[in-house]
Design an enzyme around this catalytic site. Structure first.
Site, PDB file in Angstrom:
ATOM      1  N   HIS A  75       0.877  -1.182   0.000  1.00 50.44           N
ATOM      2  CA  HIS A  75       0.000   0.000   0.000  1.00 50.44           C
ATOM      3  C   HIS A  75       0.906   1.222   0.000  1.00 50.44           C
ATOM      4  O   HIS A  75       1.535   1.522   1.016  1.00 50.44           O
ATOM      5  CB  HIS A  75      -0.889   0.014   1.248  1.00 50.44           C
ATOM      6  CG  HIS A  75      -1.787  -1.181   1.352  1.00 50.44           C
ATOM      7  ND1 HIS A  75      -3.071  -1.199   0.838  1.00 50.44           N
ATOM      8  CD2 HIS A  75      -1.603  -2.416   1.897  1.00 50.44           C
ATOM      9  CE1 HIS A  75      -3.624  -2.377   1.069  1.00 50.44           C
ATOM     10  NE2 HIS A  75      -2.757  -3.139   1.717  1.00 50.44           N
ATOM     11  N   ASN A 107      -6.802   0.567  -2.496  1.00 48.73           N
ATOM     12  CA  ASN A 107      -7.548   1.308  -1.450  1.00 48.73           C
ATOM     13  C   ASN A 107      -6.919   2.669  -1.169  1.00 48.73           C
ATOM     14  O   ASN A 107      -6.604   3.020  -0.040  1.00 48.73           O
ATOM     15  CB  ASN A 107      -7.693   0.479  -0.170  1.00 48.73           C
ATOM     16  CG  ASN A 107      -6.379   0.149   0.513  1.00 48.73           C
ATOM     17  OD1 ASN A 107      -5.308   0.221  -0.094  1.00 48.73           O
ATOM     18  ND2 ASN A 107      -6.439  -0.217   1.784  1.00 48.73           N
ATOM     19  N   ASP A 167      -8.777  -5.235  -1.795  1.00 51.98           N
ATOM     20  CA  ASP A 167      -8.035  -5.463  -0.548  1.00 51.98           C
ATOM     21  C   ASP A 167      -8.244  -4.358   0.485  1.00 51.98           C
ATOM     22  O   ASP A 167      -8.238  -3.173   0.157  1.00 51.98           O
ATOM     23  CB  ASP A 167      -6.540  -5.609  -0.825  1.00 51.98           C
ATOM     24  CG  ASP A 167      -5.810  -5.871   0.470  1.00 51.98           C
ATOM     25  OD1 ASP A 167      -6.114  -6.877   1.105  1.00 51.98           O
ATOM     26  OD2 ASP A 167      -4.999  -5.025   0.866  1.00 51.98           O
ATOM     27  N   HIS A 194      -9.203 -10.413  -0.348  1.00 48.62           N
ATOM     28  CA  HIS A 194      -8.978 -10.191   1.089  1.00 48.62           C
ATOM     29  C   HIS A 194     -10.071 -10.994   1.780  1.00 48.62           C
ATOM     30  O   HIS A 194     -11.228 -10.571   1.820  1.00 48.62           O
ATOM     31  CB  HIS A 194      -9.068  -8.687   1.366  1.00 48.62           C
ATOM     32  CG  HIS A 194      -9.138  -8.304   2.804  1.00 48.62           C
ATOM     33  ND1 HIS A 194      -8.151  -7.561   3.420  1.00 48.62           N
ATOM     34  CD2 HIS A 194     -10.080  -8.534   3.753  1.00 48.62           C
ATOM     35  CE1 HIS A 194      -8.486  -7.355   4.685  1.00 48.62           C
ATOM     36  NE2 HIS A 194      -9.662  -7.928   4.914  1.00 48.62           N
ATOM     37  N   ASP A 320       2.348  -6.982   2.307  1.00 46.59           N
ATOM     38  CA  ASP A 320       1.206  -6.183   2.793  1.00 46.59           C
ATOM     39  C   ASP A 320       1.731  -4.947   3.545  1.00 46.59           C
ATOM     40  O   ASP A 320       1.170  -4.555   4.581  1.00 46.59           O
ATOM     41  CB  ASP A 320       0.267  -7.015   3.671  1.00 46.59           C
ATOM     42  CG  ASP A 320      -1.034  -6.288   3.991  1.00 46.59           C
ATOM     43  OD1 ASP A 320      -1.288  -5.227   3.392  1.00 46.59           O
ATOM     44  OD2 ASP A 320      -1.787  -6.792   4.842  1.00 46.59           O
ATOM     45  N   GLY A 339      -2.596  -2.555  10.114  1.00 47.76           N
ATOM     46  CA  GLY A 339      -1.569  -2.549   9.073  1.00 47.76           C
ATOM     47  C   GLY A 339      -0.202  -2.311   9.652  1.00 47.76           C
ATOM     48  O   GLY A 339      -0.064  -1.598  10.645  1.00 47.76           O
TER      49      GLY A 339
HETATM   50  C1  NCD Z   1      -4.240  -2.744   4.998  1.00 44.82           C
HETATM   51  C2  NCD Z   1      -4.188  -1.226   4.861  1.00 44.82           C
HETATM   52  O1  NCD Z   1      -3.801  -0.571   5.831  1.00 44.82           O
HETATM   53  O2  NCD Z   1      -4.472  -0.697   3.797  1.00 44.82           O
HETATM   54  N1  NCD Z   1      -4.304  -3.079   6.374  1.00 44.82           N
HETATM   55  C3  NCD Z   1      -4.002  -4.254   6.955  1.00 44.82           C
HETATM   56  O3  NCD Z   1      -4.216  -4.400   8.166  1.00 44.82           O
HETATM   57  N2  NCD Z   1      -3.490  -5.248   6.285  1.00 44.82           N
HETATM   58  C4  NCD Z   1      -5.355  -3.297   4.210  1.00 44.82           C
HETATM   59  C5  NCD Z   1      -5.269  -4.786   4.006  1.00 44.82           C
HETATM   60  O4  NCD Z   1      -4.275  -5.314   3.476  1.00 44.82           O
HETATM   61  O5  NCD Z   1      -6.213  -5.480   4.347  1.00 44.82           O
HETATM   62 ZN    ZN Z   2      -5.986  -7.167   3.060  1.00 45.00          ZN
END
Ligand code: NCD
Ligand code: ZN
Length: 446
Positions: A75, A107, A167, A194, A320, A339
């Site tokens: 991300h 996202n 996701d 997801h 991730d 995250g």
């Molecule tokens: C992710 C995010 O912060 O965008 N967060 C997470 O806990 N993994 C989103 C995701 O990968 O589900």
């Molecule tokens: Zn995810």
């Protein structure tokens, strides 16, 4: 079936000639020299540079040479949350972690649900030339889980979107998931899920188990993940398209993946470094850094996930990498955003778990962190063999560095580092993208 063409407007290969001296491809055999010309490997051997005009020499000091790493799940937060990460800082973090290609999730704000947003991300990253940042298109408009986006337009755009995912949210509606698979099939693009049945995780912030019960945290049961994995395996079986499971986190998911593969169902899966290394025991600190989706689980889950990666039941490692600012992390656990960071420590975690104890070799690292992710995402020029004529997307790793993970030393804009204070052995010293040096370990770094 679509034959994935090269993505448009790619940053050019390096014009200069580089000689990597004294490197060990895949950590095997005698050290060799590798000559790089026009962004490709031109010669490998003891005298690879003989008689050539060398612009740059990199002393490999007997280190391990790997194909550039590929991360299917990051991300980078641009557009929308540039205060926590940008394409530039995320690309620097990726290069420092040894990555030459990453897939950045949809996202963002606005959501990556249209060609123009995907193209702008791709073009910006190519302008920087630090890492190939492939935008992931969302499956539904605005991630709202109602209407499908135009996969075809995004796939044919200059960004050549080849993976679609909501996701952060699950495509929970089975009929919508079915339609997404049917649509994706005609384009041969990947649908990444997801897996989280939302009705089972309402208000959940931690793994449902003894630790969450003791700490008074609302639990996220394994079945919330596993029920969607099972459903999507059956949809993949009956509607024939590939499904990729993001961040697999439970022993039961491993069992389901095993079953699906035994039935030749086209299901692939990734596991994150944090789900392999850490457990919900970390929550005893109540530190919001350890809140993540899916949540950190129990020891048997980590052991099942490790074995699954070794056995090929889980195909790849994906970080991730999910940057969040301190205003969203240094708060009560219930209020922390889920995250954690991953790009700058992923290789070190995987080497610590598999290579250092002698469970796997560097070929395994190349497979699960470069070759397989490139294969699943159909990237033509990453995850390639270290051989003459191949693109010079390469990572050089010191297998015996000793370093301690420190959030103040990161290229990432955020500091939600779950590995703070942990000592690691392996460290990326150089990363090359099409012959360009995109990262070099500074002697000052700890
Ligand atoms: C992710 C995010 O912060 O965008 N967060 C997470 O806990 N993994 C989103 C995701 O990968 O589900
Ligand atoms: Zn995810």
């Amino acid at each position: 079936m679509t034959n994935y063409p090269e993505t448009g407007r790619k940053a050019p290969a390096a014009a200069e000639t580089t000689l990597l001296t004294n490197v060990r491809p895949y950590g095997e055999g005698e050290a060799v020299d590798v000559l790089i010309e026009n962004g490709e490997i031109a010669a490998i051997g003891a005298d690879a540079g003989a008689g050539k005009n060398i612009d740059k020499t990199i002393n490999g000091a007997g280190q391990v040479l790997l194909p550039g790493l590929v991360d299917m799940h990051v991300h980078l937060r641009e557009p929308g949350r540039e205060d926590t990460e940008t394409i530039e800082t995320g690309s620097k973090a990726a290069a420092k972690g040894g990555f030459t290609a990453v897939f950045t999730m949809a996202n963002t704000m606005p959501v990556m649900d249209q060609p123009v947003i995907a193209e702008s991300v791709w073009a910006k990253a190519q302008g920087l030339g630090l890492c190939d940042v492939h935008p992931v298109g969302s499956i539904t408009k605005g991630l709202a889980g109602k209407d499908l986006t135009e996969f075809g337009m995004m796939a044919r755009s200059d960004a050549k979107v080849r993976m679609f995912s909501d996701d952060g949210k699950c495509v929970a509606d089975p009929q919508l998931m079915r339609r997404a698979l049917e649509y994706a099939k005609g384009l041969d693009v990947l649908i990444a899920q997801h897996a989280e049945e939302p009705r089972l995780t309402e208000g959940a912030v931690a793994h449902e188990g003894a630790t969450a019960a003791q700490l008074g945290l609302r639990g996220w049961p394994r079945v919330a993940e596993e029920s969607i994995v099972a459903r999507d395996a059956l949809l993949a079986r009956d509607y024939g398209n590939r499904v990729h499971i993001c961040h697999a986190s439970t022993t039961g998911t491993v069992e389901l993946l095993k079953w699906a593969k035994s039935q030749d169902i086209p299901l692939s899966a990734e596991v994150t470094p944090h789900h392999l290394l850490l457990t919900d025991d970390k929550l005893r600190t109540y530190d919001g850094v350890f809140r993540v989706n899916p949540p950190l689980r129990e020891e048997h889950d980590t052991l099942a996930l490790r074995q699954a990666l070794l056995d090929g039941v889980i195909d790849v490692v994906a970080t991730d990498h999910a940057p969040h600012g301190s205003e969203d992390k240094c708060v009560e656990f219930d209020h922390a955003k889920p995250g954690m960071l991953g790009l700058e420590s992923s290789l070190a975690v995987i080497v610590k778990l598999f290579v250092e104890p002698g469970l796997a070799d560097w070929r395994f690292i190349a497979r699960v962190m470069s070759e397989k992710p490139a294969e699943i995402t159909r990237l033509p020029d990453h995850g390639r063999p270290i051989a003459v004529g191949e693109p010079a997307n390469l990572t050089l790793v010191d297998p015996e560095a000793r370093w301690v993970s420190d959030k103040t030393q990161l290229e990432s804009k955020s500091e939600n580092n779950p590995y703070e204070g942990i000592e690691f052995g392996a460290r990326v010293t150089h990363t090359l993208l099409r012959g360009h040096l995109t990262y070099e370990l500074d002697a000052q770094d700890n």
